[in-house]
Design a protein around this motif. Structure first.
Motif, PDB file in Angstrom:
ATOM      1  N   HIS A 225      40.458   2.314 -10.594  1.00 52.24           N
ATOM      2  CA  HIS A 225      39.399   1.403 -11.005  1.00 52.24           C
ATOM      3  C   HIS A 225      39.307   1.342 -12.521  1.00 52.24           C
ATOM      4  O   HIS A 225      39.515   2.341 -13.208  1.00 52.24           O
ATOM      5  CB  HIS A 225      38.070   1.887 -10.411  1.00 52.24           C
ATOM      6  N   ALA A 226      38.967   0.167 -13.041  1.00 53.66           N
ATOM      7  CA  ALA A 226      38.912  -0.013 -14.491  1.00 53.66           C
ATOM      8  C   ALA A 226      37.916   0.954 -15.134  1.00 53.66           C
ATOM      9  O   ALA A 226      38.164   1.481 -16.220  1.00 53.66           O
ATOM     10  CB  ALA A 226      38.531  -1.448 -14.810  1.00 53.66           C
ATOM     11  N   TYR A 227      36.798   1.211 -14.424  1.00 49.17           N
ATOM     12  CA  TYR A 227      35.802   2.116 -14.999  1.00 49.17           C
ATOM     13  C   TYR A 227      36.386   3.517 -15.117  1.00 49.17           C
ATOM     14  O   TYR A 227      36.186   4.197 -16.131  1.00 49.17           O
ATOM     15  CB  TYR A 227      34.535   2.128 -14.146  1.00 49.17           C
ATOM     16  N   SER A 228      37.101   3.959 -14.089  1.00 48.79           N
ATOM     17  CA  SER A 228      37.714   5.277 -14.127  1.00 48.79           C
ATOM     18  C   SER A 228      38.708   5.353 -15.273  1.00 48.79           C
ATOM     19  O   SER A 228      38.787   6.357 -15.988  1.00 48.79           O
ATOM     20  CB  SER A 228      38.434   5.578 -12.804  1.00 48.79           C
ATOM     21  N   GLN A 229      39.453   4.264 -15.478  1.00 45.44           N
ATOM     22  CA  GLN A 229      40.421   4.243 -16.578  1.00 45.44           C
ATOM     23  C   GLN A 229      39.720   4.411 -17.910  1.00 45.44           C
ATOM     24  O   GLN A 229      40.121   5.205 -18.763  1.00 45.44           O
ATOM     25  CB  GLN A 229      41.190   2.917 -16.568  1.00 45.44           C
ATOM     26  N   ALA A 230      38.592   3.674 -18.057  1.00 47.03           N
ATOM     27  CA  ALA A 230      37.844   3.760 -19.311  1.00 47.03           C
ATOM     28  C   ALA A 230      37.285   5.171 -19.506  1.00 47.03           C
ATOM     29  O   ALA A 230      37.349   5.737 -20.595  1.00 47.03           O
ATOM     30  CB  ALA A 230      36.714   2.741 -19.304  1.00 47.03           C
ATOM     31  N   LEU A 231      36.786   5.720 -18.405  1.00 44.54           N
ATOM     32  CA  LEU A 231      36.229   7.069 -18.471  1.00 44.54           C
ATOM     33  C   LEU A 231      37.325   8.044 -18.881  1.00 44.54           C
ATOM     34  O   LEU A 231      37.121   8.934 -19.720  1.00 44.54           O
ATOM     35  CB  LEU A 231      35.671   7.444 -17.087  1.00 44.54           C
ATOM     36  N   LEU A 232      38.476   7.862 -18.294  1.00 48.42           N
ATOM     37  CA  LEU A 232      39.603   8.742 -18.557  1.00 48.42           C
ATOM     38  C   LEU A 232      40.062   8.591 -20.011  1.00 48.42           C
ATOM     39  O   LEU A 232      40.347   9.573 -20.695  1.00 48.42           O
ATOM     40  CB  LEU A 232      40.754   8.382 -17.614  1.00 48.42           C
ATOM     41  N   ALA A 233      40.080   7.336 -20.475  1.00 48.74           N
ATOM     42  CA  ALA A 233      40.512   7.080 -21.843  1.00 48.74           C
ATOM     43  C   ALA A 233      39.562   7.716 -22.841  1.00 48.74           C
ATOM     44  O   ALA A 233      39.965   8.126 -23.931  1.00 48.74           O
ATOM     45  CB  ALA A 233      40.594   5.574 -22.079  1.00 48.74           C
ATOM     46  N   ALA A 234      38.284   7.801 -22.447  1.00 48.47           N
ATOM     47  CA  ALA A 234      37.289   8.362 -23.365  1.00 48.47           C
ATOM     48  C   ALA A 234      37.320   9.885 -23.360  1.00 48.47           C
ATOM     49  O   ALA A 234      36.644  10.518 -24.157  1.00 48.47           O
ATOM     50  CB  ALA A 234      35.894   7.878 -22.977  1.00 48.47           C
ATOM     51  N   THR A 235      38.072  10.481 -22.430  1.00 45.99           N
ATOM     52  CA  THR A 235      38.095  11.933 -22.339  1.00 45.99           C
ATOM     53  C   THR A 235      39.267  12.492 -23.143  1.00 45.99           C
ATOM     54  O   THR A 235      40.402  12.061 -22.965  1.00 45.99           O
ATOM     55  CB  THR A 235      38.269  12.357 -20.871  1.00 45.99           C
ATOM     56  N   PRO A 236      38.993  13.405 -24.062  1.00 38.93           N
ATOM     57  CA  PRO A 236      40.094  14.024 -24.793  1.00 38.93           C
ATOM     58  C   PRO A 236      40.918  14.872 -23.840  1.00 38.93           C
ATOM     59  O   PRO A 236      40.373  15.737 -23.150  1.00 38.93           O
ATOM     60  CB  PRO A 236      39.394  14.879 -25.842  1.00 38.93           C
ATOM     61  N   ARG A 237      42.205  14.603 -23.732  1.00 34.26           N
ATOM     62  CA  ARG A 237      43.016  15.391 -22.806  1.00 34.26           C
ATOM     63  C   ARG A 237      43.593  16.583 -23.537  1.00 34.26           C
ATOM     64  O   ARG A 237      43.927  16.477 -24.719  1.00 34.26           O
ATOM     65  CB  ARG A 237      44.123  14.518 -22.222  1.00 34.26           C
ATOM     66  N   PRO A 238      43.704  17.673 -22.847  1.00 36.38           N
ATOM     67  CA  PRO A 238      44.172  18.890 -23.489  1.00 36.38           C
ATOM     68  C   PRO A 238      45.543  18.682 -24.151  1.00 36.38           C
ATOM     69  O   PRO A 238      45.806  19.220 -25.221  1.00 36.38           O
ATOM     70  CB  PRO A 238      44.285  19.898 -22.349  1.00 36.38           C
ATOM     71  N   ASP A 239      46.374  17.818 -23.553  1.00 31.45           N
ATOM     72  CA  ASP A 239      47.706  17.638 -24.110  1.00 31.45           C
ATOM     73  C   ASP A 239      47.749  16.580 -25.211  1.00 31.45           C
ATOM     74  O   ASP A 239      48.743  16.410 -25.878  1.00 31.45           O
ATOM     75  CB  ASP A 239      48.701  17.263 -22.992  1.00 31.45           C
ATOM     76  N   GLN A 240      46.643  15.899 -25.415  1.00 27.15           N
ATOM     77  CA  GLN A 240      46.615  14.892 -26.484  1.00 27.15           C
ATOM     78  C   GLN A 240      45.417  15.139 -27.391  1.00 27.15           C
ATOM     79  O   GLN A 240      44.599  14.261 -27.613  1.00 27.15           O
ATOM     80  CB  GLN A 240      46.517  13.475 -25.915  1.00 27.15           C
ATOM     81  N   ALA A 241      45.301  16.379 -27.859  1.00 31.04           N
ATOM     82  CA  ALA A 241      44.117  16.782 -28.620  1.00 31.04           C
ATOM     83  C   ALA A 241      43.846  15.832 -29.770  1.00 31.04           C
ATOM     84  O   ALA A 241      44.777  15.337 -30.402  1.00 31.04           O
ATOM     85  CB  ALA A 241      44.312  18.206 -29.145  1.00 31.04           C
ATOM     86  N   GLY A 242      42.579  15.579 -30.034  1.00 30.79           N
ATOM     87  CA  GLY A 242      42.219  14.768 -31.187  1.00 30.79           C
ATOM     88  C   GLY A 242      42.159  13.285 -30.889  1.00 30.79           C
ATOM     89  O   GLY A 242      41.619  12.518 -31.659  1.00 30.79           O
ATOM     90  N   GLN A 243      42.640  12.889 -29.719  1.00 33.44           N
ATOM     91  CA  GLN A 243      42.615  11.461 -29.404  1.00 33.44           C
ATOM     92  C   GLN A 243      41.360  11.089 -28.626  1.00 33.44           C
ATOM     93  O   GLN A 243      40.643  11.932 -28.130  1.00 33.44           O
ATOM     94  CB  GLN A 243      43.837  11.108 -28.583  1.00 33.44           C
TER      95      GLN A 243
END
Ligand SMILES: Nc1ncnc2c1ncn2[C@@H]1O[C@H](COP(=O)(O)OP(=O)(O)O)[C@@H](O)[C@H]1O
Ligand SMILES: [Mg+2]
Lengths: 334, 277, 308
Positions: free
Chosen positions: B239-257
């Protein structure tokens, strides 16, 4: 230990302040007790003798120093009205006042706790509004007026109910102490107790209503606040019923602000005995105080005022200690 | 049969809906994540399952089943008994969730299952189990002497000490220092693994979900937006909302983003779009 | 005076969401209406007593002793009057008209109540503001005095003071004010202390206001709503205390038409003529409740924080 010394010190300072104020005020009262004691046509010599006897011939500061020295030996002087030691009169009448105060406080506590817990437990709008309304009414009308209302109601609707005195002198019983109610209870004379209660219940109720209302307001508010806390929700998840939560979780927390208020209001209740005793001819130190003022019985007034001040101070101390005991956050900081 | 089954549950706050037709299934021994922004209705869902809703919030439809028992059909007394026996809550704010006027041991002992022989010993055993140092002393003390992390440990002990089948953890690390958040998270996962309870883990942090949950439910505005196995959602948000939520979450492997919040208007548009097609 | 201290200072309830809040709002409005009606009646009686009162309140009539209120009076012949409604609320043990005494009593109640409240408020506000604003030894001295004041049973103190000053109207007013100023002082001191710690007082200092002007401009407006409520309560307290002093025969020389004198007299003859006491007690109760209700309501409407 240091705290204890400081509190004892402050008790003495306040009592000293009270005694100075009352001593000075009383020496300014017009009308002198000696004239009241003398038969008409007494000679100046008799008057001078009496003045010397009661120490009234010296200056006010000198009188105060003498009085203070005697008080240190628990000698409060002689009542000019009764010609008995003040200490003896106070010890004779204090039990009646203490019993009245105790009974009134007990009634107030029972009423306040019952109504607050009921309101918070039921959580019904109409019940809450009714209890708020009753409390507002009970608090707005002073004890003096409650007493008059009761006296009127008894006269009109229940003339058998006594409105004067502590017991029926015709059926007077033997008591070893002046604590009639307590003594009849501990010696299992329940019919005597019931008879004494008939006399005590109206003055006690009049005294207790404003206090009951005051406690109800604070306790109910504090209970409502406690019931909105997270620990209450957690207690719910432990399967406790609402009543169990009110009694077991919220009540302890609500006690803390309630104790602070109750002590202040309790001193008002005790001050109120002065009038209530007069209205119901209750033979305690309150009604004695009024007759002492009217008869310019200076030593007796001084003694009684000091007793009242001492009681006020002790109540404040007791409530401070209770407050500390009720709040674990204060207890461990010591 | 599933441990917990929530069927199109709706809640209302004096007319306005709080939850709209929410479905949720939790299996025994599963950690089910519930994510969403603040105000999404996550806590209300948990409270509805427990049966501790605020007075003015009512169930307007649906069913809640725990091991086949219809909770909403139970009488209050039976529901309380079942709540005590089978469910527990790890609250969000450990500072206000312990009664300041009662000792830790008193608040722990009352959840122990019926027939516990030595309650005192058991309490200390549980405090040890959540790794509270000098448990004997802590048991006797009042909550105010403990730090937030220690209180949350005590609350976790209380949740598991009743040997429930379902534990609901409502953002159990949100109110804590960053330094203790990881310890608490690990502790909860460890306790869940040892006891095999079903755990509903409420959070607004997808990162946490990714780490410990088996399945995820994404919520917004009182609705379920998407439900999926955890790895699926992280890797292929549907779902687009989940994607947005995911995009807003800093991922451990992409720190700082990342870290940009999702604009509300965008969210609304995405949800509306989902409803249409 | 004792328990009168406990007059509620409860916060009014604003807004309206839940049913409870809405009913509270309605009740609050009803109380305001009741309060205004009670105070209005009291003021009208006090102002126009000579025109409203059917008889001279101090006139004895030995033929009209202890006559019941008109609707209970079934023995007109015995009292030798034609119309029972000439004495609507009956007469007392000296044959004086209860209605007229009640109306003239309102006059004294208003005089005592308002004068005491003004004096006590003035003294209390000044001393409390001094203590709160300057702190230090000023605060210490004033607070100590308040402490000693509070260690006396107020009723006993007022009785002693009236005995000392003599039982005139002025001395009764002074005594009650002297005892009750602490009520205002405590409230004002606490509030000033609180306000003083806020930034805008410093701002006013920096822009160069004198202490007095800062007090008047910045601090007093904040205390005003509470003061108004206290003022109304104090009127009720003062009226009650005057009654109490009359009751122990220590107020305005006995025989005057005051509610206290009527109550004291009524208490003596309560078994023969309950109405002598019943009506002034009722008037007192309604007056106190009316003052309370109005004070509470005014505070609610004056206080922007509570109203929100
Ligand atoms: N005690 C309450 N009473 C009434 N409504 C509430 C209460 N708490 C929260 N709400 C409302 O319920 C909705 C969901 O809140 P909640 O479940 O706490 O959100 P979340 O836990 O996802 O942040 C919110 O819109 C909030 O306004
Ligand atoms: Mg939440």
């Amino acid at each position: 230990m240091a705290r204890l010394l400081v509190t004892i010190g402050s008790i003495f300072l306040t009592l000293l302040g009270v005694s100075v104020v009352i001593f000075v005020i009383l020496r300014l009262v017009p009308g002198d007790p000696i004239s009241m004691m003398l038969p008409p046509g007494a000679t100046d010599e008799v008057r001078a003798n009496l003045e010397r006897l009661y120490g009234l011939d010296k200056s006010i500061p000198a009188q105060y120093v003498i009085w203070l020295r005697n008080v240190a030996w628990l000698d409060f002087g002689m009542s000019t009205q009764f010609r008995l030691p003040v200490m003896e009169i106070i010890l004779d009448r204090l039990p009646a006042t203490l019993e009245l105060v105790l009974l009134a406080s007990l009634i107030a506590l029972v009423l306040a706790f019952a109504f607050s817990i009921l309101a918070v437990w039921l959580q019904v709008d109409s019940a809450t509004l009714a209890i708020d309304g009753l409390a507002g009414l009970a608090q707005a009308i002073p004890d003096f007026l409650w007493a008059l209302i009761f006296i009127l109601a008894v006269t009109l609707f229940a003339p058998m109910m006594p409105i004067s005195g502590r017991f029926d002198p015709r059926t007077a019983q033997d008591f070893a102490t002046n604590f009639y109610l307590l003594e009849s209870l501990v010696t299992f004379r329940f019919d005597a107790f019931a008879e004494l209660m008939r006399y005590a219940v109206l003055p006690a109720l009049a005294l207790s209503l404003p206090l009951a209302a005051g406690i109800t307001r604070v306790l109910k508010g504090a209970l409502e606040e406690a019931m909105a806390q997270d620990y209450v929700m957690l207690a719910q998840t432990k399967g406790k019923s609402r009543l169990a939560i009110v009694l077991g979780e919220a009540l302890r927390n609500a006690m803390i602000p309630t104790i602070a208020l109750t002590s202040v209001q309790l001193t008002f209740l005790i001050g109120g005995t002065v009038l209530i005793e007069r209205q119901f001819s209750w033979p305690g130190i309150g009604s004695t105080a009024i007759s002492a003022v009217i008869n310019r019985d200076l030593p007796l007034i001084q003694g009684i005022v000091l007793v009242f001040a001492l009681i006020f101070i002790l109540i404040n101390l007791a409530s401070n200690e209770l407050y500390r005991a009720a709040d674990p956050r204060l207890r461990t900081e010591r | 049969m599933s441990l917990l089954q929530v069927d199109s549950l709706s809640l209302g706050l004096r007319g306005t809906p709080v939850l709209r037709s929410v479905n949720l299934t939790i299996e025994a021994s599963e950690i089910a994540g519930v994510v969403g922004e603040s105000g999404a209705g996550k806590s209300m869902l948990g409270k509805a399952i427990l049966g501790v809703l605020p007075r003015d919030v009512t169930v307007t439809g649906g069913a809640i089943r725990l091991g086949g028992t219809d909770l909403l059909a139970l009488r209050p007394r039976a529901r309380r008994a079942l709540l005590k026996r089978d469910m527990a809550l790890i609250p969000q704010d450990p500072l206000s969730a312990l009664n300041p006027c009662r000792t830790i041991s008193a608040q722990l002992a009352e959840v122990l299952p019926r027939g516990t022989v030595d309650a005192k010993l058991e309490v200390i055993r549980w405090l040890d189990a959540v790794r509270i140092p000098s448990a004997t002393k802590v048991a006797k003390s009042f909550p105010h002497v403990l730090s937030g992390g220690m209180r949350q440990r005590a609350l976790i002990a209380a949740a598991f000490a009743s040997r429930p089948k379902l534990v609901i953890a409502d953002e159990p690390t949100t109110a804590l220092d960053v330094t203790v958040q990881k310890d608490i998270l690990n502790l909860i996962r460890e306790m869940q693994r040892e006891t095999g309870v079903g755990l509903m883990f409420v959070t607004h942090d997808l990162c946490v979900v990714a780490k410990i949950c088996h399945s995820v439910t994404v919520m917004h505005g009182g609705r379920v937006i998407e439900q999926a196995a955890c790895t699926d959602l992280i890797n292929r948000p549907g779902h687009a909302y989940s994607q947005a939520l995911l995009a807003a979450t800093p991922r451990p492997d992409q720190a700082g983003q990342g870290l940009e919040p999702v604009p509300t208007a965008l969210i609304e548009r995405m949800i509306a779009g989902a409803g249409d097609g | 005076m004792s328990s009168v201290e406990s007059f509620s200072l409860e916060k009014g309830r604003g807004g309206g969401g839940t049913g409870l809040e809405r009913s509270a709002e309605k009740i609050s409005l009803l109380r305001m209406v009741f309060g205004c009606a009670a105070i209005g009646t009291l003021l009208i009686a006090a102002l126009f007593a000579p025109w409203i009162a059917p008889h001279d309140p101090t006139l004895d009539d030995l033929f009209l002793i202890n006559m019941p209120p008109a609707w209970l009076n079934d023995d007109l012949a015995y009292f030798g009057i034609e119309n029972a409604w000439a004495y609507p609320l009956g007469t007392d043990s000296l044959g004086r008209d209860v209605t007229s005494r009640l109306i003239y009593g309102a006059r004294l109640a208003v005089i005592v109540g308002v004068s005491v409240a003004c004096l006590a408020a003035l003294a209390g506000v000044i001393l409390g503001a001094l203590a709160g604003f300057y702190g230090g030894w000023v605060d210490n001295v004033i607070s100590r005095i308040v402490d000693v004041w509070l260690s006396f049973p107020p009723v006993l103190l007022s009785i002693i003071l009236v005995a000392m000053l003599g039982t005139t109207l002025t001395s009764v007013i002074i005594v009650v004010a002297v005892i009750d100023w602490t009520r205002f002082a405590r409230v004002v001191r606490a509030d000033v202390l609180q306000q003083r710690s806020r930034d805008y007082i410093d701002a006013a200092r920096i822009t160069g206001g004198s202490d007095l002007s800062i007090l008047i401009r910045e601090v007093l407006p904040n205390v005003l709503p509470l003061l108004v409520t206290l003022f109304f309560f104090e009127i009720g307290i003062a009226i009650t205390v005057e009654t109490i002093l009359s009751f122990v025969s220590l107020s305005v020389s006995s025989g005057a038409a005051t509610w206290g004198d009527m109550i004291a007299e009524g208490r003596r003859v309560i078994n023969e003529a309950w109405w002598v006491m019943a009506f002034p007690v009722g008037a007192l109760v309604i007056t106190i409740l009316g003052l309370n209700a109005t004070g509470d309501a005014l505070r609610f409407y004056l206080d922007p924080v509570l109203r929100k």
